[in-house]
Design an enzyme around this catalytic site. Sequence first.
Site, PDB file in Angstrom:
ATOM      1  N   PHE A  30       0.801  -1.215   0.000  1.00  0.00           N
ATOM      2  CA  PHE A  30       0.000   0.000   0.000  1.00  0.00           C
ATOM      3  C   PHE A  30       0.843   1.278   0.000  1.00  0.00           C
ATOM      4  O   PHE A  30       0.336   2.346   0.347  1.00  0.00           O
ATOM      5  CB  PHE A  30      -0.931  -0.016   1.219  1.00  0.00           C
ATOM      6  N   GLY A  88      -2.488  -9.556   9.099  1.00  0.00           N
ATOM      7  CA  GLY A  88      -3.301  -8.551   8.417  1.00  0.00           C
ATOM      8  C   GLY A  88      -4.048  -7.663   9.393  1.00  0.00           C
ATOM      9  O   GLY A  88      -4.366  -8.077  10.520  1.00  0.00           O
ATOM     10  N   ASP A 153       2.990   2.264  10.292  1.00  0.00           N
ATOM     11  CA  ASP A 153       2.046   1.978   9.202  1.00  0.00           C
ATOM     12  C   ASP A 153       1.331   0.656   9.519  1.00  0.00           C
ATOM     13  O   ASP A 153       1.175  -0.205   8.666  1.00  0.00           O
ATOM     14  CB  ASP A 153       2.823   1.880   7.878  1.00  0.00           C
ATOM     15  N   HIS A 156      -5.138   0.315  11.446  1.00  0.00           N
ATOM     16  CA  HIS A 156      -5.739   1.646  11.377  1.00  0.00           C
ATOM     17  C   HIS A 156      -7.009   1.784  12.212  1.00  0.00           C
ATOM     18  O   HIS A 156      -7.767   2.733  12.055  1.00  0.00           O
ATOM     19  CB  HIS A 156      -5.999   2.028   9.917  1.00  0.00           C
TER      20      HIS A 156
HETATM   21  N1  SAH Z   1       3.872  -0.848   5.030  1.00  0.00           N
HETATM   22  C1  SAH Z   1       3.130  -1.795   4.228  1.00  0.00           C
HETATM   23  C2  SAH Z   1       1.649  -1.843   4.551  1.00  0.00           C
HETATM   24  C3  SAH Z   1       1.336  -2.246   5.963  1.00  0.00           C
HETATM   25  S1  SAH Z   1      -0.356  -2.764   6.111  1.00  0.00           S
HETATM   26  C4  SAH Z   1       3.329  -1.494   2.739  1.00  0.00           C
HETATM   27  O1  SAH Z   1       4.179  -0.702   2.371  1.00  0.00           O
HETATM   28  O2  SAH Z   1       2.634  -2.073   1.913  1.00  0.00           O
HETATM   29  C5  SAH Z   1      -0.515  -2.884   7.840  1.00  0.00           C
HETATM   30  C6  SAH Z   1       0.173  -4.088   8.468  1.00  0.00           C
HETATM   31  O3  SAH Z   1       0.084  -3.920   9.876  1.00  0.00           O
HETATM   32  C7  SAH Z   1      -0.440  -5.443   8.152  1.00  0.00           C
HETATM   33  O4  SAH Z   1       0.499  -6.285   7.549  1.00  0.00           O
HETATM   34  C8  SAH Z   1      -0.875  -6.004   9.523  1.00  0.00           C
HETATM   35  O5  SAH Z   1      -0.628  -7.385   9.697  1.00  0.00           O
HETATM   36  C9  SAH Z   1      -0.034  -5.193  10.475  1.00  0.00           C
HETATM   37  N2  SAH Z   1      -0.637  -5.007  11.795  1.00  0.00           N
HETATM   38  C10 SAH Z   1      -1.847  -4.484  12.085  1.00  0.00           C
HETATM   39  N3  SAH Z   1      -2.046  -4.441  13.414  1.00  0.00           N
HETATM   40  C11 SAH Z   1      -0.941  -4.977  13.983  1.00  0.00           C
HETATM   41  C12 SAH Z   1      -0.522  -5.220  15.337  1.00  0.00           C
HETATM   42  N4  SAH Z   1      -1.302  -4.885  16.377  1.00  0.00           N
HETATM   43  N5  SAH Z   1       0.678  -5.790  15.560  1.00  0.00           N
HETATM   44  C13 SAH Z   1       1.471  -6.139  14.510  1.00  0.00           C
HETATM   45  N6  SAH Z   1       1.160  -5.909  13.218  1.00  0.00           N
HETATM   46  C14 SAH Z   1      -0.031  -5.345  12.957  1.00  0.00           C
HETATM   47 MG    MG Z   2      -0.187   2.696   4.856  1.00  0.00          MG
END
Ligand code: SAH
Ligand code: MG
Length: 225
Positions: A30, A88, A153, A156
Amino acid sequence: MLAELRWIAFVWQVMLESTLRTIALSTKGFMPEAEGDALYDAASRACAALPGLPIVEVGSYCGRSTVWLGAVARDHGVVLHAVDHHGGSEENQSGWEWHDPEVVNAHGRIDTLPYFRRTMQVAGLTGVVRECVGDSHAIGKDWKQKVSFCFIDGGHGRDVARGDYEAWSPHVEVGGLLAVHDVFERPEDGGQAPHDEIYQPALRSGKFVEVSNCGSLRVLRRVVV
Ligand code: SAH
Ligand code: MG
């Protein structure tokens, strides 16, 4: 002449080499191209300002943004800790907007770790990128080392975003940078959690000031302990 030089200095951005950039752009994820380049530039500056300190990425998914940051770590002789439980985020789950059925494993669960590993192998970055597989809040709370650069990142949801801010922002060394992705000023442009639970609290704390932005990426410098 002086005016021209000033202009060149203004537009100059440190850029990732083209082979790795191509790998990053072909990786699922993303991170838009221009924001990946801005991330690379910001992380390079943080590593130059605070030599020897590691970098952290919270939320790696399949390793797209990790390629930009891993290259910075390699070039500065430091480690990039890539934190993700690889299950995810909420919005990646089945039935949600950002679901990709390809990353669902044989047990019907999202598992991006094999994709992440493959990306790091193809990019030749396994030596500098350390997988930190687990919950970002738990890992951040136990964290002992200061970091020059922290990129958030992850999830959300409001609680997840707030937890990431609380767990990770204290580890950014004075003079280092905190970068936050998916910061949208207006609700019509996107979810508000990174804006309300990370970006605004960081500014309100008085410990961080904004130094640059690109798309939804905001880069803040830590100015006081
Ligand atoms: N930086 C990435 C996108 C990250 S998407 C890119 O460049 O494409 C968000 C990620 O955060 C996901 O893979 C998800 O597994 C992770 N995530 C969400 N909540 C989390 C948590 N509480 N602990 C660890 N990882 C988490
Ligand atoms: Mg992002």
